[in-house]
Design an enzyme around this catalytic site. Structure first.
Site, PDB file in Angstrom:
ATOM      1  N   LYS A 152       0.846  -1.134  -0.178  1.00 28.13           N
ATOM      2  CA  LYS A 152       0.043  -0.033  -0.131  1.00 28.13           C
ATOM      3  C   LYS A 152       0.931   1.144   0.032  1.00 28.13           C
ATOM      4  O   LYS A 152       2.040   1.359   0.199  1.00 28.13           O
ATOM      5  CB  LYS A 152      -0.950  -0.051   1.288  1.00 28.13           C
ATOM      6  CG  LYS A 152      -0.022  -0.174   2.608  1.00 28.13           C
ATOM      7  CD  LYS A 152      -1.030  -0.094   3.921  1.00 28.13           C
ATOM      8  CE  LYS A 152      -0.450  -0.096   5.102  1.00 28.13           C
ATOM      9  NZ  LYS A 152      -1.254  -0.034   6.271  1.00 28.13           N
TER      10      LYS A 152
ATOM     11  N   TYR B 131      17.083  30.121   5.597  1.00 24.92           N
ATOM     12  CA  TYR B 131      16.104  31.031   6.334  1.00 24.92           C
ATOM     13  C   TYR B 131      16.139  31.113   7.543  1.00 24.92           C
ATOM     14  O   TYR B 131      16.337  30.116   8.485  1.00 24.92           O
ATOM     15  CB  TYR B 131      14.718  30.331   5.953  1.00 24.92           C
ATOM     16  CG  TYR B 131      14.088  30.616   4.540  1.00 24.92           C
ATOM     17  CD1 TYR B 131      13.975  31.539   4.023  1.00 24.92           C
ATOM     18  CD2 TYR B 131      13.844  29.168   3.808  1.00 24.92           C
ATOM     19  CE1 TYR B 131      13.434  31.738   2.579  1.00 24.92           C
ATOM     20  CE2 TYR B 131      13.470  29.454   2.367  1.00 24.92           C
ATOM     21  CZ  TYR B 131      13.194  30.694   1.834  1.00 24.92           C
ATOM     22  OH  TYR B 131      12.855  30.653   0.548  1.00 24.92           O
TER      23      TYR B 131
END
Length: 378
Positions: free
Chosen positions: A32, A262
């Site tokens: 999955k 940042y």
């Protein structure tokens, strides 16, 4: 110049891990979520090569994808299904998980309808919720009624009795409680319906508790070579199947007081060299690894320096002679005597290794084959 980011998947490792697990009990390989980020179709084929007798997915769409790729064999859809998804799962010839009589009525109607794509009986696995608290009925009497209704309904086939463990990786006592609730019900059902498959074990239970293996084990994380106990896959005889690589795109000197990224979350304390690597959270390296992870640059472990941004990270190479632009950078994987595991990222983030590989985004191409050998890897 290499690709900015690439996930290499060693299909031989998936096959070898499946062979290791299939030696314990008949194996249902869980593919999955795009094979936990490894690629569902490719992982399914490798799992079958390694001896997986069954495949399992969570959704009808995942089942349809495997069948469209030509993958045969027994296939189980483990998740809840809307009416439209139920049609898709039946068309794919997949077995269905059920625990309410209403779903059996819906399946019976579909079994009566002409089905050119999957004309055989529809297999049903009845789920008893023994402590997970999600899908399934907590009432063993209701589960028995559903199972007997399946067995009595033309066009349906009672294929399995199942549950799912909540704590196989960290609380064996509660897992034992769950097994104690499941076995009396499942054994009684199997005595009335020979050939019924009793299955409960995920990867952790399959590796950690032989009693819980029953007639089939459902393994996901372990087939991809990650440790279901969140430590070291090598200690479980497993080979990690995925590595995430990039390259050094830029190198610049940083003087004391100069920053990178940042928020200036890295400020140089000494003369050093910084390398920019063009991979970030847009590719699946979580922003939470800011200043908390290492990268192998030219086989040498160096720290992430500053904020992980969407498309780039910087790493601190130190004051010595830097490697050239274009040098390989390994974010997950092994080179020489060094390795960076998904478990390492997960520990830094307070999460699990499942989330790491599932989080590698579609913009990172997958390349299939044998990963480079890690000489002297530990």
């Amino acid at each position: 110049m290499p690709l900015r980011a690439l996930a290499r998947v060693d299909l031989g490792a998936i096959s070898a891990n499946c062979a290791r697990l299939a030696a314990l009990a008949p194996l249902c390989a869980v593919v999955k979520a795009d094979g936990y980020g490894h690629g569902a179709v490719e992982a399914a084929r490798a799992a079958q090569t390694g001896g997986a007798a069954w495949l399992a997915v969570a959704t009808a769409g995942e089942a349809a994808e495997l069948r469209a790729a030509g993958i045969g064999g027994p296939l189980l859809v483990m998740g809840a299904l809307s009416p439209e998804e139920l049609d898709m799962a039946v068309a794919a010839g997949a077995d269905i998980v059920a625990w309410r009589e209403e779903l059996i009525a819906a399946l019976a109607a579909r079994a009566r309808a002409p089905r050119a794509s999957s004309p055989g009986d529809i297999g049903v696995h009845v789920k008893l919720d023994t402590g997970m608290g999600r899908l399934g009925t907590r009432d063993p009497d209701e589960a028995t009624r559903v199972a007997e209704l399946v067995a009595a309904t033309p066009g349906l086939r009672l294929a399995g009795a199942m549950t799912h463990f909540a704590t196989a990786d960290d609380d064996p006592a509660f897992m034992a409680e769950q097994l104690g609730r499941f076995l009396p019900w499942a054994d009684a059902l199997a005595s009335r319906h020979p050939g019924l498959i009793r299955h409960a074990s995920n990867s952790a239970a399959a590796l950690g508790n032989p009693i819980a293996r029953l007639d089939m084990i459902r393994c996901g994380i372990a087939i991809y070579g990650m440790d279901p106990f969140h430590r070291d896959p090598a200690g479980r005889g497993l080979r990690p199947a995925l590595e995430l690589v990039s390259y050094v795109a830029e190198i610049k000197r940083a003087r004391p007081g100069e920053s990178a990224g940042y928020g200036r979350r890295f400020i140089a304390e000494r003369d050093t060299w910084l390398a920019t690597i063009p991979v970030g959270y847009g590719d699946g390296m979580p922003r939470g690894l800011t200043n908390r992870a290492d990268v192998l640059v030219g086989g040498r472990r160096v720290p992430v320096a500053g904020t992980v941004s969407m498309d780039n990270i910087t790493v601190d190479l130190g004051p010595g002679e830097p490697p050239p632009v274009g040098t390989e950078a390994v974010l997950l994987g092994a080179r020489g005597g060094e390795r960076i595991l998904a478990e390492e990222w997960a520990a830094a983030l307070g999460t699990i290794n499942y989330e790491i590989t599932c989080g590698i985004t579609p913009r990172v191409p997958r390349e299939y084959g044998a990963a480079p050998a890690a000489a002297g890897g530990r």
